[in-house]
Design a protein around this motif. Sequence first.
Motif, PDB file in Angstrom:
ATOM      1  N   SER A 188       1.195  -7.225  -7.453  1.00  0.00           N
ATOM      2  CA  SER A 188       1.863  -7.426  -6.067  1.00  0.00           C
ATOM      3  C   SER A 188       1.993  -6.180  -5.339  1.00  0.00           C
ATOM      4  CB  SER A 188       3.367  -7.367  -7.326  1.00  0.00           C
ATOM      5  OG  SER A 188       4.343  -8.765  -7.823  1.00  0.00           O
ATOM      6  N   LYS A 209       7.056 -10.010  -6.216  1.00  0.00           N
ATOM      7  CA  LYS A 209       6.605  -9.294  -4.328  1.00  0.00           C
ATOM      8  C   LYS A 209       7.960 -10.173  -3.504  1.00  0.00           C
ATOM      9  CE  LYS A 209       3.653 -10.614  -2.190  1.00  0.00           C
ATOM     10  NZ  LYS A 209       2.223 -11.997  -2.165  1.00  0.00           N
ATOM     11  N   ASP A 233       9.942  -6.764  -2.048  1.00  0.00           N
ATOM     12  CA  ASP A 233      10.078  -6.907  -0.435  1.00  0.00           C
ATOM     13  C   ASP A 233      11.223  -6.234   0.400  1.00  0.00           C
ATOM     14  OD1 ASP A 233       7.585  -6.667   1.880  1.00  0.00           O
ATOM     15  OD2 ASP A 233       7.419  -8.549   1.784  1.00  0.00           O
ATOM     16  N   GLU A 272      -1.189  -6.473  -3.773  1.00  0.00           N
ATOM     17  CA  GLU A 272      -0.861  -7.857  -2.489  1.00  0.00           C
ATOM     18  C   GLU A 272       0.706  -7.111  -0.793  1.00  0.00           C
ATOM     19  OE1 GLU A 272       0.101 -11.989  -3.498  1.00  0.00           O
ATOM     20  OE2 GLU A 272      -1.416 -11.657  -4.966  1.00  0.00           O
ATOM     21  N   LEU A 273       1.306  -5.923  -0.909  1.00  0.00           N
ATOM     22  CA  LEU A 273       2.025  -6.029  -0.491  1.00  0.00           C
ATOM     23  C   LEU A 273       1.150  -4.403   0.392  1.00  0.00           C
ATOM     24  CD1 LEU A 273       5.558  -6.172  -2.688  1.00  0.00           C
ATOM     25  CD2 LEU A 273       4.599  -7.205  -0.431  1.00  0.00           C
ATOM     26  N   ASP A 307       4.843 -13.672  -6.946  1.00  0.00           N
ATOM     27  CA  ASP A 307       5.653 -13.605  -6.057  1.00  0.00           C
ATOM     28  C   ASP A 307       7.227 -13.494  -6.173  1.00  0.00           C
ATOM     29  OD1 ASP A 307       3.457 -14.290  -4.382  1.00  0.00           O
ATOM     30  OD2 ASP A 307       3.760 -16.823  -4.594  1.00  0.00           O
TER      31      ASP A 307
END
Length: 644
Positions: free
Chosen positions: A542, A508, A512, A545-546, A505
């Motif tokens: 990461s 990420k 982001d 997940e993105l 997280d």
Amino acid sequence: MKILEKEYQNILYKSPGKFEETRFEKIHNEIFLNSADASKLVAKEIAELIISKRQQGENCVLGLATGSSPINVYAELVRLHKEEGLDFDNVITFNLDEYWPMDRNNVHSYHYFMHEHLFKHINIRPENIHIPDGSIPQDKLMNYCLDYEENIKNAGGIDFQLLGIGRTGHIGFNEPGSHYNSGTRIITLDYLTRSDAASSFHGISNVPRKAITMGINTLKRAHRIVLLAWGQNKADIIKKSIEGEISSAIPATYLQNHQNTTFVLDKGAASELTRIKTPWLVGSCNWSEELKNKGIIWLSQKVRKAILNLTDKDYNDYGMSDLLAQEGSAYNLNIGMFNRMQQTITGWPGGKYNADDTNRPERALPKTKRILIFSPHPDDDVISMGGTFDRLVEQGHEVHVAYQTSGNIAVADHEALKFAEIAWEFASDMDKQKLAPLILELKQRKENEINSEQVRRLKTLIRKNESLGATRFEGLPDTNVHFLNLPFYETGTIKKNPLSQKDIDIVKELIDQIEPHQIYAAGDLADPHGTHKVCLDIILESLAELKDRDYMADCWLWLYRGAWHEFELHEIDMAVPLSPDQVLKKRQAIFFHQSQKDGVMFQGEDIREFWVRAEDRNKETAIKYRDLGLAKYAAMEAFKRMKL
């Protein structure tokens, strides 16, 4: 095969086929895509043996190893116990070795290691655990070793022996020169073995010089032996052990005479085997584009000719006649390979605006890219890609650097003490009261004690401010420097926690926030349990997940390598040439990391300082390009694109 079942065939990197494919090999081996999958299957074999023995009303006697190689095997055995009820009540264990002298409560002892990774998590009977005692007085060692042998015999012998391998070829601590008929004994450790252990002991001077080990004769009596080897740094010794002649100079070669041994390898450890590195020398090949590139560069280096000077005879003389027949002529092969390598070279790592990028490694657009450099430790960025870092900033891109770990454990106590004493000189009386316990701890801390939170914070600040010195020197504003201090690393010990969603997280959130066009990440994964491996895994998790974010469609991932190993030439997708001035500037950036410059704690077997290693590696890459017949440069940094 002892380890694999049909449903697992898809995870093999390359399974032995016809005899000619393995004709150089004298020990059965299986090669896996990664160590995690391999470890699960080894654990599965051990579990099935335990269950089978229990059904027969017998004990299962296991010979166990320590080190990084078996950690995932033990983790899977623990999982099988906790989640699937694997019962260890009928298991008796004998460990291979232990440092001497060594107190069993020392965090570096193998007694501590085995309980941390296995024994305290399963239901094995304490009386069934046997680990050599590193505290035995010297005058009692001989009898103790004889008794250890007798205990193994009385238990019925070892049913399954798990082994790792050292870079000297040692199994257990049977160093070069060990006799085929040797038994359990005290032995003097090779310098290279001690060097490889130096990171765990905060320096080679703290590594014991002797150890108690089971002998070669002890090991060869095991009914089943599985040797684990992970990573490229084991590749040379694996090749010698599997393909070489039996010799006391490489004790692992003795296993060629054992009738039930399997070497379980990952791609890195298997990379020097003839059928993997140069399969054209053992038979006909399916010439994929990657294999063709690999073969042509190998041939150029083998015959010491530039690519464009290779002849039909060269290809025919070195087992590549089928490739020649497929392509028609040496000329066609040569010109294609020459063009490919030439197109990897660019002085514009972020892409050259207003240029035709058809054959360039990076896109021309957008003109100004957002770039995120991930550095596992606070100096990997400048050591590994300092010249490219400089180019990216100089060419106007928005560059960010993210230091994934604090690197605090790599700061020696004497280095931290220096900073604490400087702070003392400037401190008020009240602040001196706070500093006094810190200074006292640094002066009195014993080698096997864990740093307090206060000491870890001081060491973290040292590395943080060294990093800021280097990034400012490169012209980067402090706002573009990110210190992530990922939780998996912050244990205060060499042993780290597994990566967690919290680690993912954090990474990420940063990705982001920046929405990068380029990501640079460390891709030197010689140690599958090392910090670099975990840091890359976190980045990849990461990015997975993105993947649905709009900006991800325009995000490229470039891997770099550190001070030890460069990519093979055929693997390189981008090579950034450095001028002599840039080589010097890179050196100066590395020098800001003073705590890591002289007498660095995790030096490994290479006594050169990191800046020397980095320069030599970059110069060597440039020389290799030159020898292929390409342009001559002072140095080059190499990158491999990993497609998402």
